[in-house]
Design a protein around this motif. Structure first.
Motif, mmCIF file in Angstrom:
data_model
loop_
_atom_site.group_PDB
_atom_site.id
_atom_site.type_symbol
_atom_site.label_atom_id
_atom_site.label_comp_id
_atom_site.label_asym_id
_atom_site.label_seq_id
_atom_site.Cartn_x
_atom_site.Cartn_y
_atom_site.Cartn_z
ATOM 1 N N ASN A 62 -48.978 9.168 51.804
ATOM 2 C CA ASN A 62 -49.361 9.843 50.658
ATOM 3 C C ASN A 62 -50.939 9.326 50.371
ATOM 4 O O ASN A 62 -51.231 9.490 49.124
ATOM 5 C CB ASN A 62 -48.560 9.947 49.510
ATOM 6 N N GLY A 63 -51.644 9.069 51.363
ATOM 7 C CA GLY A 63 -53.079 8.619 50.976
ATOM 8 C C GLY A 63 -53.198 7.327 50.480
ATOM 9 O O GLY A 63 -54.049 6.889 50.094
ATOM 10 N N VAL A 64 -52.319 6.526 50.434
ATOM 11 C CA VAL A 64 -52.147 5.341 49.785
ATOM 12 C C VAL A 64 -51.841 4.373 50.923
ATOM 13 O O VAL A 64 -50.972 4.236 51.352
ATOM 14 C CB VAL A 64 -51.206 5.070 48.341
ATOM 15 N N LEU A 65 -52.407 3.091 50.821
ATOM 16 C CA LEU A 65 -52.408 1.959 51.697
ATOM 17 C C LEU A 65 -50.943 1.154 51.016
ATOM 18 O O LEU A 65 -51.049 1.011 49.853
ATOM 19 C CB LEU A 65 -53.360 0.866 51.766
ATOM 20 N N LEU A 66 -50.087 0.758 51.756
ATOM 21 C CA LEU A 66 -48.993 -0.031 51.388
ATOM 22 C C LEU A 66 -49.037 -1.501 51.310
ATOM 23 O O LEU A 66 -49.714 -1.897 52.359
ATOM 24 C CB LEU A 66 -47.877 0.553 52.140
ATOM 25 N N ASP A 67 -48.531 -2.171 50.514
ATOM 26 C CA ASP A 67 -48.366 -3.643 50.701
ATOM 27 C C ASP A 67 -49.827 -4.356 50.630
ATOM 28 O O ASP A 67 -50.083 -5.341 51.485
ATOM 29 C CB ASP A 67 -47.544 -4.134 51.911
ATOM 30 N N MET A 68 -50.728 -3.775 50.010
ATOM 31 C CA MET A 68 -52.185 -4.235 50.062
ATOM 32 C C MET A 68 -52.492 -4.490 48.478
ATOM 33 O O MET A 68 -52.364 -3.527 47.871
ATOM 34 C CB MET A 68 -53.142 -3.335 50.692
ATOM 35 N N ASP A 69 -53.114 -5.752 48.266
ATOM 36 C CA ASP A 69 -53.548 -5.817 47.011
ATOM 37 C C ASP A 69 -55.039 -5.424 46.835
ATOM 38 O O ASP A 69 -55.905 -6.177 46.855
ATOM 39 C CB ASP A 69 -53.546 -7.279 46.507
#
Length: 319
Positions: A278-285
């Motif tokens: 959904n356009g969002v990087l996962l598991d990244m701060d």
């Protein structure tokens, strides 16, 4: 983040082994696949074979981060050193890469000394003659074109058309992210527009091949990635077709090359693992990374005496 599943990091700024280890750690922390192309001897007076072997031992070749060796080439060092670096790369099972910009004759010199390899990728190559390009094709070497940097730095027109005419399958590279951005969509569009303007050549599907299967082959990864094929790793980028900048999509290849942009990237899988959705990087701060990046930028600028208001200009070299 750059909309890529695989990145070749041409790393030639290491001053110490700690710099190399930190660079590798950063690639491992990133959610994609990477090739750490360590520049031999760029940060020191001469290559340190033991150090290259040390990094190689930590990157055995079957994980998400693999290794290649960045050669200085005959424009920057002796032919004996080039031969030694190629011998080391062969002993360690590493592909190699080197930059050849405006100066012609480098490829001819390498062939004369029996040093052209099918495991070497040449970057830019604007100074190479058509004959030298054919030498690369005959040797099975590959050529990576950096269209935006080639134009911005005055190297000349991108080499895509000349490479194809010589029998090479070129790939595309960004080269200098601070200078031209890390957007492969724009890179494809620049190469496409320039070559169409020169001779009307290239099709959209050519550009997609340059950045997928041809790029995978130049990195030695064609058996694992680069095409949607049974048995390969699932490295996929899924683009939105309902975005108003591309809707309605009639010819997907043409839409990607002519109007594609990072905002279309909805989902990314690397080796079957979803790393963006959904356009969002996962598991990244990302907030933490932005904070660290700003602190690093400010520290370096202060140490160098560079203002951050856009007024700084490089000083001319002393005569």
């Amino acid at each position: 983040m750059v909309p890529l599943t695989t990145l070749l990091d041409w790393y030639h700024v290491a001053q110490t082994p700690e710099h190399e280890d930190a660079a590798v750690a950063a690639l491992r922390d990133a959610p994609g696949r990477s090739v750490f192309c360590l520049g031999a001897g760029w940060g020191t007076p001469d290559p340190v074979d033991a150090d290259i072997r040390r990094v190689r031992a930590a990157l055995p070749g079957d994980g998400p981060v693999t290794m290649a060796l960045g050669l200085r080439g005959p424009e920057a060092t002796s032919m004996d050193t080039v031969a030694r670096e190629l011998k080391l790369a062969a002993a360690l099972g590493l592909r190699t890469s080197l930059h050849v910009d405006l100066v012609g004759g480098a490829v001819a010199d390498l062939r004369e000394h029996g040093l052209l390899r099918d495991t070497t990728t040449f970057v830019h190559g604007n100074g190479l003659s058509d004959e030298e390009l054919r030498m690369l094709a005959d040797a099975g070497s590959t050529l990576s074109v950096s269209p935006d940097v080639d134009l911005k730095m005055g190297f000349g027109n991108p080499m895509t058309g000349r490479a194809l005419a010589a029998g090479l399958r070129p790939t595309l590279s960004i080269d200098d992210v601070p200078s031209v951005g890390g957007d492969m969509f724009s890179t494809m569009r620049t190469a496409f527009a320039v070559q169409r303007g020169l001779d009307g050549g290239l099709r959209s599907r050519d550009l997609l091949a340059f950045t997928t299967i041809d790029a995978a082959a130049s990195c030695g990864l064609a058996t694992r990635i680069g095409s949607i094929t049974p048995g390969k790793d699932a490295d996929l980028i899924l683009l939105r077709a309902d975005d108003l900048t591309v809707f309605p999509v009639t010819d997907p290849a043409a839409s990607i090359v002519s109007t594609g942009h990072p905002g279309l990237v909805d989902t990314v899988l690397v080796a079957g693992r979803v790393v963006k959705h959904n356009g969002v990087l996962l598991d990244m701060d990302l907030p933490g990374l932005r904070t660290r990046l700003l602190a690093s930028r400010n520290r370096i600028a202060a140490a160098a005496g560079i203002p951050l208001d856009g007024t700084w200009r490089p000083q001319p070299a002393a005569q």
